[in-house]
Structure formats: structure tokens, C-alpha cells
Design a protein around this motif. Structure first.
Motif, PDB file in Angstrom:
ATOM      1  N   ASP A 956     -43.271   0.846 -94.831  1.00 27.28           N
ATOM      2  CA  ASP A 956     -43.202   1.083 -93.463  1.00 27.28           C
ATOM      3  C   ASP A 956     -42.097   2.476 -93.382  1.00 27.28           C
ATOM      4  OD1 ASP A 956     -42.431  -0.552 -91.005  1.00 27.28           O
ATOM      5  OD2 ASP A 956     -43.278   1.407 -90.980  1.00 27.28           O
ATOM      6  N   ILE A 957     -41.983   3.179 -92.802  1.00 21.65           N
ATOM      7  CA  ILE A 957     -41.702   4.248 -92.893  1.00 21.65           C
ATOM      8  C   ILE A 957     -41.043   4.431 -91.790  1.00 21.65           C
ATOM      9  CG2 ILE A 957     -40.745   6.964 -93.603  1.00 21.65           C
ATOM     10  CD1 ILE A 957     -42.432   6.286 -96.532  1.00 21.65           C
ATOM     11  N   GLN A 958     -40.157   5.183 -91.118  1.00 23.42           N
ATOM     12  CA  GLN A 958     -39.283   5.026 -89.939  1.00 23.42           C
ATOM     13  C   GLN A 958     -38.933   6.766 -89.791  1.00 23.42           C
ATOM     14  OE1 GLN A 958     -37.514   1.908 -87.526  1.00 23.42           O
ATOM     15  NE2 GLN A 958     -37.836   3.082 -85.202  1.00 23.42           N
ATOM     16  N   ILE A 959     -39.386   7.689 -89.342  1.00 27.89           N
ATOM     17  CA  ILE A 959     -38.323   9.002 -88.945  1.00 27.89           C
ATOM     18  C   ILE A 959     -38.073   8.723 -87.007  1.00 27.89           C
ATOM     19  CG2 ILE A 959     -38.990  11.583 -89.226  1.00 27.89           C
ATOM     20  CD1 ILE A 959     -39.284   9.527 -91.876  1.00 27.89           C
ATOM     21  N   VAL A 960     -37.174   9.052 -87.383  1.00 28.13           N
ATOM     22  CA  VAL A 960     -35.804   8.864 -85.865  1.00 28.13           C
ATOM     23  C   VAL A 960     -35.405  10.044 -85.742  1.00 28.13           C
ATOM     24  CG1 VAL A 960     -36.009   6.448 -86.366  1.00 28.13           C
ATOM     25  CG2 VAL A 960     -34.089   8.178 -87.205  1.00 28.13           C
ATOM     26  N   ASP A 961     -35.508  10.127 -83.933  1.00 29.81           N
ATOM     27  CA  ASP A 961     -34.799  11.088 -83.782  1.00 29.81           C
ATOM     28  C   ASP A 961     -34.026  11.450 -82.521  1.00 29.81           C
ATOM     29  OD1 ASP A 961     -35.626  14.708 -83.059  1.00 29.81           O
ATOM     30  OD2 ASP A 961     -34.032  13.654 -83.468  1.00 29.81           O
ATOM     31  N   ARG A 962     -33.030  11.825 -82.459  1.00 29.73           N
ATOM     32  CA  ARG A 962     -32.357  11.538 -80.742  1.00 29.73           C
ATOM     33  C   ARG A 962     -33.185  11.240 -79.635  1.00 29.73           C
ATOM     34  NH1 ARG A 962     -27.415  15.375 -80.055  1.00 29.73           N
ATOM     35  NH2 ARG A 962     -28.889  16.926 -79.848  1.00 29.73           N
ATOM     36  N   ASP A 988     -38.904   9.169 -73.590  1.00 28.26           N
ATOM     37  CA  ASP A 988     -39.063   9.464 -75.691  1.00 28.26           C
ATOM     38  C   ASP A 988     -38.172   8.808 -76.170  1.00 28.26           C
ATOM     39  OD1 ASP A 988     -39.005  12.379 -77.814  1.00 28.26           O
ATOM     40  OD2 ASP A 988     -39.560  10.008 -78.437  1.00 28.26           O
ATOM     41  N   ASP A 989     -37.931   7.417 -77.396  1.00 29.80           N
ATOM     42  CA  ASP A 989     -36.900   6.942 -77.288  1.00 29.80           C
ATOM     43  C   ASP A 989     -36.922   7.016 -78.801  1.00 29.80           C
ATOM     44  OD1 ASP A 989     -38.660   4.249 -78.424  1.00 29.80           O
ATOM     45  OD2 ASP A 989     -38.979   6.348 -79.263  1.00 29.80           O
ATOM     46  N   GLY A 990     -37.121   8.235 -79.301  1.00 26.95           N
ATOM     47  CA  GLY A 990     -37.126   8.527 -80.527  1.00 26.95           C
ATOM     48  C   GLY A 990     -37.477   8.125 -81.785  1.00 26.95           C
ATOM     49  N   ILE A1036     -26.747   9.986 -66.958  1.00 32.39           N
ATOM     50  CA  ILE A1036     -26.973   9.466 -68.073  1.00 32.39           C
ATOM     51  C   ILE A1036     -27.239   9.639 -69.113  1.00 32.39           C
ATOM     52  CG2 ILE A1036     -27.694   7.039 -68.455  1.00 32.39           C
ATOM     53  CD1 ILE A1036     -26.909   6.790 -65.609  1.00 32.39           C
ATOM     54  N   PHE A1037     -26.448   9.772 -69.963  1.00 32.92           N
ATOM     55  CA  PHE A1037     -27.652  10.130 -71.517  1.00 32.92           C
ATOM     56  C   PHE A1037     -27.825   8.524 -71.985  1.00 32.92           C
ATOM     57  CE2 PHE A1037     -25.526  14.522 -72.066  1.00 32.92           C
ATOM     58  CZ  PHE A1037     -24.557  14.233 -70.909  1.00 32.92           C
ATOM     59  N   ALA A1038     -29.040   9.243 -72.568  1.00 30.97           N
ATOM     60  CA  ALA A1038     -29.940   7.521 -73.711  1.00 30.97           C
ATOM     61  C   ALA A1038     -28.988   7.593 -75.161  1.00 30.97           C
ATOM     62  CB  ALA A1038     -31.142   7.717 -73.956  1.00 30.97           C
ATOM     63  N   GLU A1039     -28.998   6.889 -75.391  1.00 30.28           N
ATOM     64  CA  GLU A1039     -28.179   7.012 -76.595  1.00 30.28           C
ATOM     65  C   GLU A1039     -28.724   5.521 -77.838  1.00 30.28           C
ATOM     66  OE1 GLU A1039     -24.242   5.541 -79.579  1.00 30.28           O
ATOM     67  OE2 GLU A1039     -24.474   5.171 -77.306  1.00 30.28           O
ATOM     68  N   ASN A1040     -29.453   6.392 -79.076  1.00 30.89           N
ATOM     69  CA  ASN A1040     -30.006   5.222 -80.437  1.00 30.89           C
ATOM     70  C   ASN A1040     -29.079   5.283 -81.362  1.00 30.89           C
ATOM     71  OD1 ASN A1040     -30.717   7.716 -81.213  1.00 30.89           O
ATOM     72  ND2 ASN A1040     -33.370   7.182 -80.827  1.00 30.89           N
ATOM     73  N   MET A1041     -30.002   5.077 -82.865  1.00 27.16           N
ATOM     74  CA  MET A1041     -29.090   4.808 -83.407  1.00 27.16           C
ATOM     75  C   MET A1041     -28.801   6.801 -84.617  1.00 27.16           C
ATOM     76  SD  MET A1041     -32.255   4.468 -86.471  1.00 27.16           S
ATOM     77  CE  MET A1041     -31.523   4.076 -87.420  1.00 27.16           C
TER      78      MET A1041
END
Length: 1223
Positions: A956-962, A988-990, A1036-1041
Motif C-alpha cells: 500500500d503506497i501513499q503519496i502525500v502532499d500539504r 483537499d487533505d493532501g 487558519i492554516f490546515a496541517e498534516n504530516m
């Protein structure tokens, strides 16, 4: 006490029971002696209506006796398992048939199952009687075999009995199952003594019942009388009381006595024996009771009589527990103390158990109704017919729709749809139909009933054949069509012959047959097609001949000329060119040069002969060069050709030679032929050499060298030399070539060392070695690997001389590497599997090849299959995460030989190789993405195949973005120094989970942003400690990994912090309704279990109020069953099945119910049995390594078959304990 009625009966052998339903009464009748059946009077306090009912979920199997061979033991037959017929489906395509074998003989029973619709091999079991599994009895006298035909996809299962004994006789059963499908077939084995005559049949054959209704109810089965039988005179034999034998016999002898005396209803006999063994009490109500049994023919009348001690007692008659009322069929009479029941016009439904009650006492008996024998009223008649005609053999019997058997030469004919024989029944008339009679249908046909038989002879002959249209002789031009046609009076096949040789149809030869007309066509004829042709009809001694003649057009035979029909002549010499010609009739010859014809006189002239033509040129000149045309003509056509005449001279000098190999005092030189050979082929070459610092040339050969390679010898090592070449043709010798580059003779190296085998596959052998001990000044250019097959000329010669093969020079050494290899390892490919080869290696430098190094033993080209195994790295067993733009480079090692095939899929579809690069090697595969994009996310499926073995893995490959910014930010309320904000998560959660939000504020005056809260997880927040009197904006800014979003969402309105007089108004919230109907958040999953090991089924459910959980098996509620345990904890529902058996398999469902509704999930459970280390008999495994278990079963294969790991671990510990105790 009076005995039951006994009538003479003919010897019979009951037909095999149908496979749709198997009951204890379904065994075939054995041939036994005439026996009078006696039964003791039933006790008055005996409860005849009680019926023993077997458990609903299976049979309780009695313990087997240690001293029995194939005995049924002491278990009661009525407690045998009854399998639900609704689960049966037809799997057999060929069922085992009943058979007879003499004592000491061998017999084989065969069952076939079609595997077209089956994903794996079905489970097959063989039984004797009702419950004895013969798999545990295999040995000296019993062998079970199985095979599979791949082209027909049919499984064949065999049971072979060797050196049969008398106690082997009885009823057998074959069961086949596949998932929820089941099929069963019963058959009989009769073991006879060759010296004993076949005995007749008595009333004991009537103990075979249909098994419907009550335990003792049903119709008698006299269909066994229709089996094949020998008409022998009846022999009077002493009567034997079977009841007395059974009462005095050991229970282990019951089955033997039943087979010996032809009793097939052993269940009924044992029940009666059980009642007889009870203590007989004197009846106070009956002065005289009923007889134990009565027998009457169908349509007859029977009389039951009892005598009462007290005539005032009320008396009632019962049939199978139902009270009998007076009617025209049932007549009651009273004579004093006697009470009589008459049953008129008895039918098969009257065959039952009867009893009479007087007060609290009862007296019972059995009534047997027998069908009268069926007679042949009109026999068969002898018939003669022709091949292809319809044949009908008819007879009439005494009753409508009677059971009749047909035989051909004593062999019974079946009414199978695939059979070419069809049986038609119309009332009393029975007809055997053959739609198209064949020659081999000539035989004696017979029909047999229970009361007679008839036979007739059928003769099938050929019709006389007449030739309506014969073949005609033909003359065909070469290349045109040959068409032969004939017509005969019959529509039969035939064969075509040419010059006595059979002709088969092909792409060139077309054979047609339509009705009575036969055609032979060759679209394009050839010279070889000329000859005598003949047509021969099948099955007839007659032939139709004709001749075919092929006309040959004129032809020039230029095989003796050179390329492009060029003829070379030396200037000044005479040319005489003879050209062979052919054609019928003889063609005319014309020579020409350009537009000018060549006459038969002059310096250039033409001469013609019957089979050739000559062109003569006296004193050839250079101007005579050019093309000459020759033309042939006759009535079949013409042929023409151009012949080039070329005048030649001495050749040009060759180019400078090249020295390819150098030895200690020799070298090998090569050169190219001269560019212009002077118009004449090169005859050879002269070679000269000289020292580099000398000017004197010395000729090395005094005879022409025919090749472009030469080996000068006797040179001084270390001295530089040069060589040159002269070309010679028929005209003379050319000028010398330019000298070669200087070279110095050098010595070769010593042989390579430590030659060994690295790996072997089915078609390749990999060798490895070490460099030579002595290389020398010339260095080392590489290695040559050679091999030869064992059995070549050299190896044969070595056996004659008593020397090892590597001490002789082999004649069939093959070079494995056309180009030198500089590595000390090489793979020899393209070898036939199973062959043996000898290998040797040579070292090569500028001086040439060294002495070879031999491998001392022949090498067998064969590889053991290594099952595929993907060794997925631990970090890839979880989701593999990378950011957009990063490089994805995954290396997945695997094993598997030979020729492991690797394939990739993404989300079930092939991978686009333009976006994702895949590189496969023998031991690993690499998936490479230079710049990852979010579209590369997904489930990647890897599959490794080695022949029929497959291993799979999922990555399972997951390509993430901001992420993107949050949606609309709203100011919900402002009070005092506080502001309440709310917002929606970003669209869009990236491609990664949102880990938090960063909130910033800015004064409206300066619009400078300051961070208020970081890593905030909710979508609403309260901002405190704001300055009174200021007006603020928020974003407000959203933040993920991957970090914060690039943009932020700002409030559209500002928040003013008022100074005084602002009262906070608390919001009013309604109570939340937590009510919810049941919903399964985790469904049941189809699974496997191993027999004897606990299995669990799990699911999870939610709902409010808390739902009530119930479990069902096959839609039947599970309640108060100690084999099942049910748990429910925090919404997780568990069903534990203690030590399941194969019969615990099925469909399990879980139902959740509350006041708002209900929900249900289900799954299928399959229970597999482990027999000495093998799941499902017939699927043995043999895997090497530490994971190998008992009898070749491996942890890997059990895991692939779906067995839970904790069960495998328990099984491994049990097997290891058995091994330790054995030591």
C-alpha cells in the motif's frame, strides 16, 4: 406356532441402489440358502410403536472393535447418520458398479468426477457398511488410488481389493464432496466360492425396503430378480433358522451371518432380535397371539387371528400405529373367543407392521406382500437388416410398465442417454431401438423378466454397391487443377490412393464427400502428381481407378552455372557452354545477343542437340563480355534466361593480413580475399615472412593455401616478425599485399583452477573457477567455456580404453560463449532437461588457448522446483508513505526456481510502464518512481509464479502532499475579551490525515499576523486575552504530516472587542439523540477450520438501545448446545466452536435486534481434516527446510490454505511431541 408362508423363489441379485439416497437397507442381496424365518411371539408389554430417532446434527459413532477386520461392530444401524438430501448435487460422471469376485481374487471399483467447474480437487471417501472409513484399512488387501487427466479434466478414484476373503462381501459406499456440494453412491461386493452352485432366493430378499414412513414401513423390493441369473435347477437344502443363529451369535458376527444368508435388512433384523431377547411374559389377555410374520402375494387375501382369554375385553387393530376401521378392504369377524381380521386385495402399501391391543396388552406381527412374477407373453424374433437402417426388437410382457432387462451377448444394456441403444416402453410392449445399425451390431439380443426370458439374433449386412459414375483418365497441364469425380450407389466413406499409397487431405489436396459423390481436387498440379489414382469405398472390396498425365512445358536447367548465370573465360581461350534443356514435345532453341540472333556458324555460334544446346566462342575477346539470351518454345509454353559471359585476368593483391593468435614459436594469420579476383575464382594464396629489421622475405608454403588462414611456425620467441600474402587464380599470381603489423611470438597460460558447479536449472548450468596459476607476459584476455553431452564419440571411446573421458579429445565439444568472458563465472544455457554434460574451461591470451580444465564428473541438467516466496521487507507490510516529488525506490526480494515470473498490478489493473518503472531480476524486483505524484497512490499487487505455484503480496503506497486551506472560517460569537471561531476541514487533505490547525490573529490597524494556537485538533476554538477596543481578523492554516497548507482561510468579517456593557449570551443546546438501529461495523469473514481444534467467528455491532445478539447455523437458531460458546464484549460478538468436525461446516449468521430494527451478517465455515499431516486426503506436499512438518506438510502450505496461525502452532507442537515420544 405356525410359520410364515414360504414360496419358491428364483435366484436373484438386487440392483445397485440409487445414489440419491443411501439408507442401511440399500445394500445388494447376497445369494444365500433357503431359510425359514422364525420369530418368537412378542411380549404383551412390548412397546412396538417406539422409534429411535438419531441426533439432528449427526450420528454418534460407536467405538470400533479391535478384533474386527471390516466388521460393522456392535453399533445399532438405526443410529447411523442421515445426510440432508437438499445439500446433494450430482458430481459423479461414472459411479462404481456392483461386482462379484471369487475368494482369493482381485477386483477394482472406479469412480470418476468431472473437475471442469471445481476450483480444487474434491474430497472422496470410501466406506463399508454405513460408517466404516476404509482409509484406515488400506494395506495388503486394500489399496486406494487416484489420478487426474489434464486434457479431459477428470479425477479418477480407484478402490482395489486384493485376495478377497468371504467376510469382505457386503454393501460399500463412495462419497464425494466439494464445499457445499455432496454426492454418494452405494454398490455391492459379492464374494463366492467357485465350487458352489448359486443358491435360490427366499423371502429374506424381501427385507430390502424403501425406508419411507415408519421404521418398519415400506414396499418390498423384488427388483433384484431382474438381474443377470443362471437358470439352474433348484436344489433342496436344509432349512436354517436365522433367528436362532443371530440370538446365539456374537454381535461382531451379525454382518457375516447377514451376508451368508442373504439378509440385507440387517437393521430390521437387529431390531426384531432386540425385542426377541426380552423376557417373554405370559399374556393374560391373549390365549393365543399373532404369528411372528405373514406373507401374501400381491392381490391376495390374508387372515390375522387372535384368541382372547376374556371375550369381553375391547380389542383394536393397528397398522403402523394407525387404527384400522372396518371397510370393504378390512373385515372383522368374531367367533367365540377368536377375533379375526381379513385384508382383501393386498397391495404393496399393505406391507407393514400390524398389532392388536386388548386392554393394556398388545400383540404384533409383520406382513410381507410380494409381487407376482412377470412373464414374457410375446418373445423376440430374429431380424436381418442392412448397415444404416433403423432396427426395432420388440416383446410383450404380462404387466404394464414392468421392469425388464435387455442383454447383448449376455451383457446388460443400459438406457443411458449417451448409449446408442434406446429402450422404449409402451404399456406391456418393450422395444429395443438402434437408430443406425452398424456391422458390429450383429449379435444375440435377449430380454429377461422375473418370470421368463426371450432371445433373438440380429444380422447386419452391407448393401450391394454399384458404380454410377467411374473416374476418367485426365491429361493436366502443369500448375492447373486436377479434378477427379466418381459416384456410387451408397452413401459411405472411402479412401483415395495414388500408385498404391494412401492420400490424406491437406492444404494442397482437397477431398470432398457429399452423399454418394466423392471428389478429389488438387488446385495447382505438380510434376509429381502424375500417376495412377484409385478410389476405394469403405467396407467394400472394390476400387475405381484412373490415370493422370501431367504436361511439362519447356525448361532450362542452369544448375551448373555460377551466381547470376555468369560464365567466366580467360581472354584468348575458347568457350563452349552447354545448357541442358527439357520439355515435351522437344522445344525449339533460340540464342540472341541484344537484338541480334546467334546463328549456327561463325566465331560465335549456337549448336543444338536433343537434350542440350551449346554456345561456342572461339578465341574469346574482352568485347565478348555481356549477356546472351537463350529461349525455348513448344506447345506447352516457353522458357528464357540470360547468361552473362565474362572475360577474366589475374587478381588484385589482397589487403594486409592480420595476426589473430600468437604462440610460443607460431602464430595464426588471416586475411580478406582481394577486392577484384580478375573475373576468376581465387585458387589459393602464397605466404611470405621476414624479421622486422630484415629486408629478405622467405616463402612459407610451396603449395597453394586454399584458406584465408595460415599458421607460420618455427619462429624465434621474442623476435618481431611481419608477413604478407599473394593471391593466385587460374590466370596467374597477383602482386604482394602490404606487410602485416609486426608481432612477437608468445606462450599460452596454464589451465584455470578450481573448476566447480555453481547452480543448475532445467536448461542451464552455471560454472565457476579461479584464474590460472601461471599467466605469463602476454597477460590474460579471457576464458572459453566448452561442453559436450555424455554418450558422445569421445566418451564411448574412453569406456573402451578404460580411461576417464576428460583424458581424451572429444569430437563434440560445443563452445558455450562465442565471445571471450573475462569473468570467472559463466552460465551455459539452452541445455535439454535431464541430459548429462561434461564441461571444460580454457584460458586465452594473445598466444592462444591454454590446456583445458575439466570438471571431473558428468553434470545432470535438472533443477528441483523451489516454490515462490516473496520476502516482503517489514517496513512494506504497513502503508508506505512518501511526499509528492520524492523518489520511490522499493526493492522486494523473492525466491523461486526455475524461471520465476513476476507481474505487478495497481488497484487490480496493469501498471503503466510510462509512469512507473519495474525491473525484475532472478532474485528481486524493483519498483521505481522518479518523482512521486498523488496519482501514484494505491494498492500494488505483486505476484510471483513458478510453474503452477504462486505467491502474492500487496504493498500500500501513499503519496502525500500539504493540505489545502480550511473552508469558510466564521466568527460565531464575541464576548468580553474572547472570540469564538468555527471552520470546516479542507476539501483537499493532501492524501493524509489532518493532524491539526494553526490559528493566527491580526489587528485591523497593522494587519500584522501573530500565531495564537498551533497543532489544534478541533474545528472550533475560543481566542482569549484580546485587547479591548481593538478590532481583529483571524486566519487558519490546515496541517498534516507534510506541514502547513500553503494558503490560509481568513474571516470575512472582523471581531470588535467592545469596552463595556457586553453580556455574554450562553447558547442553548438540545439533548443529543443517541438512539440507533443495529449496524455491523465489522462483518463475518469466510474462514477455514481444522477438525479437532477450536474455531472462532468474530464480528462487531453497534446500536442503542443495546441490541440482542443471536447466532444461527444454516438459518437454525443455536441454543443450549454445549459445543458452542457465545461472547459479547463492548460490541464485539464471538462464537466459539469447540473441536469442530467436518459436519460443523456450513453457513453461520449473527443477528442483532433492538426496538429500532435488526441487522444480520453471515459467513461460510469449512472444516478440514488433517490425516497424518495432509489437509484433505489426496493432496500430499513435500517441502524442504526448517518449516517442514510431519509427513511433508509445511507451515507455508497450511497458512496458504487458510488455517489460522494459532492452530498451525498448536499442531506443530503436537507433531513435535509425537516425534519426541517416538525417539
Amino acid at each position: 406356532m405356525p410359520e410364515p408362508t414360504k414360496k419358491d423363489e428364483t435366484e436373484n441379485e438386487s440392483a445397485p441402489p440409487p445414489p440419491e439416497k443411501t439408507t442401511p437397507q440399500e445394500g445388494g442381496n447376497e445369494k444365500g440358502k433357503d431359510v425359514v424365518i422364525r420369530e418368537m411371539t412378542s411380549s404383551s408389554d412390548e412397546d412396538d410403536t417406539s422409534v429411535s430417532t438419531p441426533p439432528a446434527d449427526g450420528m454418534s459413532k460407536p467405538a470400533e472393535r479391535k478384533d474386527s477386520v471390516w466388521s460393522l461392530g456392535e453399533g445399532a444401524p438405526e443410529e447411523s447418520e442421515k445426510r440432508d438430501d437438499t445439500q446433494r448435487s450430482t458430481l459423479f460422471i461414472e459411479k462404481p458398479q456392483s461386482g462379484t469376485v471369487s475368494v482369493g481374487g482381485n477386483i477394482t471399483f472406479i469412480a470418476k468426477v468431472e473437475a471442469k467447474d471445481l476450483l480444487r480437487k474434491p474430497n472422496v471417501k470410501w466406506f463399508k457398511g454405513k460408517w466404516m472409513d476404509l482409509a484406515s484399512k488400506a494395506g495388503k488387501h486394500l489399496q486406494l488410488k487416484e489420478s487426474f487427466e489434464r486434457h479431459t479434466k477428470i479425477h479418477t478414484f480407484e478402490m482395489q481389493i486384493i485376495k478377497a476373503k468371504e467376510n469382505y462381501a457386503g454393501n460399500y459406499r463412495c462419497e464425494v464432496s466439494y464445499k457445499d456440494k455432496f454426492d454418494s453412491c452405494s454398490f455391492d461386493l459379492e464374494v463366492t466360492e467357485s465350487s458352489q452352485a448359486a443358491p435360490s432366493i427366499d423371502i429374506r430378499s424381501a427385507f430390502k425396503r424403501s425406508g419411507e414412513g415408519q421404521d418398519d414401513a415400506g414396499e418390498l423390493d423384488f427388483s433384484g430378480l431382474l438381474k443377470r441369473r443362471e437358470i439352474k435347477p433348484q436344489e433342496e437344502e436344509p432349512e436354517v433358522d436365522v433367528w436362532e443363529l443371530l440370538k446365539n451369535a456374537n454381535p461382531s458376527e451379525y454382518e457375516k451371518i447377514a451376508f451368508q444368508y442373504g439378509i440385507t435388512d440387517l437393521r430390521g433384523m437387529l431390531k426384531r432380535l432386540k425385542r426377541m431377547r426380552r423376557e417373554v411374559k405370559k399374556s393374560a389377555a391373549f390365549a393365543k397371539g399373532l404369528d411372528p410374520a405373514y406373507q401374501v402375494d400381491k392381490g391376495g387375501k390374508v387372515r390375522f387371528m387372535v384368541e382372547l382369554a376374556d371375550p369381553t375385553v375391547e380389542l383394536k387393530w393397528y397398522k403402523n400405529g394407525q387404527e384400522i376401521r372396518p371397510s370393504a378392504k378390512y373385515i372383522f369377524e368374531h367367533k367365540g373367543n377368536q377375533r379375526i381380521l381379513f385384508i382383501n386385495n393386498c397391495t404393496m402399501t399393505d406391507d407393514a407392521r400390524y398389532y392388536v391391543t386388548a386392554g393394556d396388552e398388545k400383540c404384533s406381527t409383520e406382513l410381507f406382500v410380494r409381487d407376482p412374477p412377470i412373464l414374457v407373453t410375446k418373445g423376440l424374433e430374429d431380424t436381418s437388416t442392412y448397415v444404416g437402417e433403423r432396427v426395432e426388437l420388440s416383446c410383450e410382457v404380462s404387466e404394464d410398465d414392468a421392469n425388464v432387462k435387455w442383454f447383448r451377448n449376455g451383457v446388460e444394456l443400459s438406457n443411458d442417454p449417451k448409449s446408442r441403444y434406446r429402450i422404449k416402453v409402451e404399456g406391456k410392449k418393450h422395444t429395443l431401438i438402434i437408430e443406425e445399425a452398424a456391422k458390429n451390431d450383429t449379435a444375440t439380443y435377449s430380454v429377461m423378466t422375473t418370470g421368463g426370458q426371450s432371445e433373438a439374433k440380429l444380422s447386419v449386412d452391407l448393401r450391394p454397391l454399384k458404380i454410377s459414375l467411374a473416374l476418367e483418365d485426365q491429361t493436366v497441364r502443369l500448375g492447373q487443377e486436377i479434378h477427379l469425380k466418381c459416384e456410387i450407389s451408397e452413401n459411405v466413406e472411402g479412401k483415395w490412393y495414388k500408385n498404391g499409397q494412401l492420400i490424406e487431405a491437406s492444404d494442397r489436396v482437397k477431398l470432398y464427400h457429399k452423399g454418394r459423390i466423392h471428389r478429389f481436387i488438387i488446385p495447382v498440379s505438380a510434376v509429381d502428381d502424375e500417376g495412377e489414382y484409385m478410389f476405394v469405398p469403405d467396407a467394400y472390396n472394390i476400387n475405381i481407378p484412373c490415370k493422370v498425365h501431367i504436361v511439362d512445358p519447356p525448361k532450362l536447367h542452369l544448375d551448373g552455372l555460377g551466381e547470376n548465370n555468369t560464365v567466366t573465360v580467360v581472354a584468348g581461350n575458347k568457350l563452349r557452354l552447354e545448357i541442358p534443356i527439357s520439355g515435351e514435345p522437344p522445344p525449339k532453341v533460340f540464342w540472341s545477343r541484344g537484338d541480334k540472333m546467334v546463328t549456327d556458324s561463325g566465331r560465335i555460334r549456337a549448336e543444338t542437340y536433343p537434350d542440350s544446346s551449346c554456345l561456342v566462342i572461339d578465341a574469346a575477346e574482352r568485347d565478348d563480355s555481356g549477356p546472351f539470351r537463350i529461349t525455348l518454345k513448344n506447345e506447352a509454353g516457353e522458357d528464357t534466361a540470360l547468361i552473362n559471359i565474362k572475360v577474366v585476368d589475374v587478381p588484385d593483391p589482397p589487403q594486409a593480413p592480420n595476426v589473430t593468435e600468437v604462440g610460443e614459436d607460431w602464430c595464426i594469420m588471416t586475411w580478406e580475399p582481394p577486392a577484384n579476383d580478375g573475373g576468376s575464382p581465387i585458387l589459393g594464396y602464397f605466404i611470405e615472412r621476414k624479421k622486422k629489421q630484415s629486408s629478405r622475405w622467405m616463402r612459407l608454403n610451396f603449395e597453394l593455401c586454399k584458406e584465408t588462414t595460415f599458421e607460420p611456425k618455427k619462429m624465434i620467441e621474442g623476435v618481431a616478425y611481419e608477413v604478407r600474402v599473394f593471391a593466385v587464380n587460374a590466370i596467374g599470381m597477383s602482386k604482394p599485399s602490404m606487410p602485416s603489423k609486426s608481432f612477437v611470438p608468445l606462450a599460452v597460460t596454464s589451465p584455470p583452477t578450481l573448476l566447480a558447479v555453481d547452480t543448475v536449472t532445467d536448461t542451464t548450468v552455471t560454472m565457476k573457477w579461479r584464474p590460472p596459476d601461471q599467466i605469463g607476459a602476454a597477460g590474460l584476455d579471457g576464458y572459453v567455456v566448452e561442453y559436450c553431452f555424455e554418450g558422445s564419440i569421445s566418451t564411448d571411446l574412453s569406456e573402451e580404453l578404460g580411461e576417464p573421458p576428460f583424458n581424451l579429445e572429444a569430437d563434440e565439444w560445443i563452445v558455450a560463449n562465442p565471445e571471450l568472458t573475462d569473468k570467472t563465472k559463466f552460465t551455459i544455457s539452452g541445455l535439454p532437461t535431464g541430459s548429462k554434460i561434461l564441461v571444460r574451461v580454457k584460458a586465452v591470451n594473445a598466444a592462444g588457448e591454454s590446456e583445458p580444465k575439466y570438471y571431473p564428473q558428468p553434470i545432470l541438467v535438472k533443477e528441483v522446483i523451489e516454490p515462490p516466496k516473496i520476502r516482503l521487507p517489514r517496513h512494506l507490510k504497513q502503508t508506505y508513505t512518501r511526499r509528492v516529488g520524492e523518489t520511490v525506490n522499493l526493492v522486494i526480494p523473492f525466491q523461486g526456481k526455475p524461471r520465476a515470473k513476476v507481474s505487478w498490478e495497481k488497484n487490480g489493473s496493469p501498471i503503466d510502464k510510462n509512469e512507473i518503472n519495474i525491473r525484475n531480476t532472478e532474485n528481486d524486483t524493483i519498483i521505481f518512481i522518479r518523482k512521486a505524484e498523488r496519482g501514484h497512490s494505491g494498492e500494488y499487487n505483486m505476484k510471483v509464479e513458478v510453474e503452477n505455484l504462486v505467491d502474492k503480496a500487496t504493498i500500500d503506497i501513499q503519496i502525500v502532499d500539504r493540505p489545502g486551506p480550511p473552508e469558510v472560517v466564521t466568527i460565531e460569537d464575541v464576548w468580553g475579551e474572547n472570540v469564538n471561531l468555527s471552520w470546516k476541514p479542507p476539501k483537499d487533505d493532501g492524501n493524509a490525515a489532518i493532524t491539526g490547525y494553526t490559528i493566527q490573529k491580526a489587528d485591523k490597524k497593522s494587519m500584522e499576523w501573530f500565531t495564537v494556537i498551533e497543532h489544534y485538533h478541533r474545528t472550533s476554538a475560543t481566542i482569549n486575552e484580546l485587547v479591548i477596543g481593538n478590532e481583529y481578523y483571524f486566519r487558519i492554516f490546515a496541517e498534516n504530516m507534510c506541514g502547513l497548507s500553503e494558503d490560509a482561510t481568513m474571516t470575512k468579517e472582523s471581531a470588535l472587542i467592545a469596552k463595556d456593557g457586553k453580556v455574554y449570551k450562553y447558547p442553548v443546546y438540545d439533548d443529543f439523540d443517541f438512539s440507533e438501529r443495529p449496524l455491523f461495523t465489522q462483518p463475518l469473514v469466510n474462514t477455514f477450520a481444522v477438525a479437532g481444534y477450536n474455531a472462532t467467528l468474530n464480528c462487531s455491532v453497534r446500536g442503542n438501545p443495546k441490541p440482542k445478539i443471536t447466532w444461527m447455523k444454516n438459518k437454525v437458531l443455536i441454543m443450549n448446545d454445549p459445543r458452542y460458546r457465545m461472547f459479547s464484549n463492548q460490541g464485539v460478538c464471538t462464537l466459539e466452536i469447540r473441536k469442530p468436525s467436518p459436519y460443523d461446516g456450513g453457513t453461520y449468521s449473527c443477528r442483532a435486534v433492538n426496538e429500532l430494527g435488526e441487522a444480520e451478517v453471515e459467513c461460510k465455515l469449512e472444516v478440514r481434516v488433517i490425516y497424518h499431516g495432509v489437509i484433505n486426503p489426496g493432496e500430499p506436499l513435500s517441502l524442504a527446510g526448517d518449516n517442514q512438518l510431519h509427513s511433508g506438510l509445511s507451515f507455508f502450505r497450511l497458512l496458504m490454505d487458510g488455517v489460522p496461525p494459532h492452530i498451525i502452532d498448536s499442531y506443530m507442537r503436537e507433531v513435535q511431541g509425537d516425534k519426541t515420544e517416538g525417539k
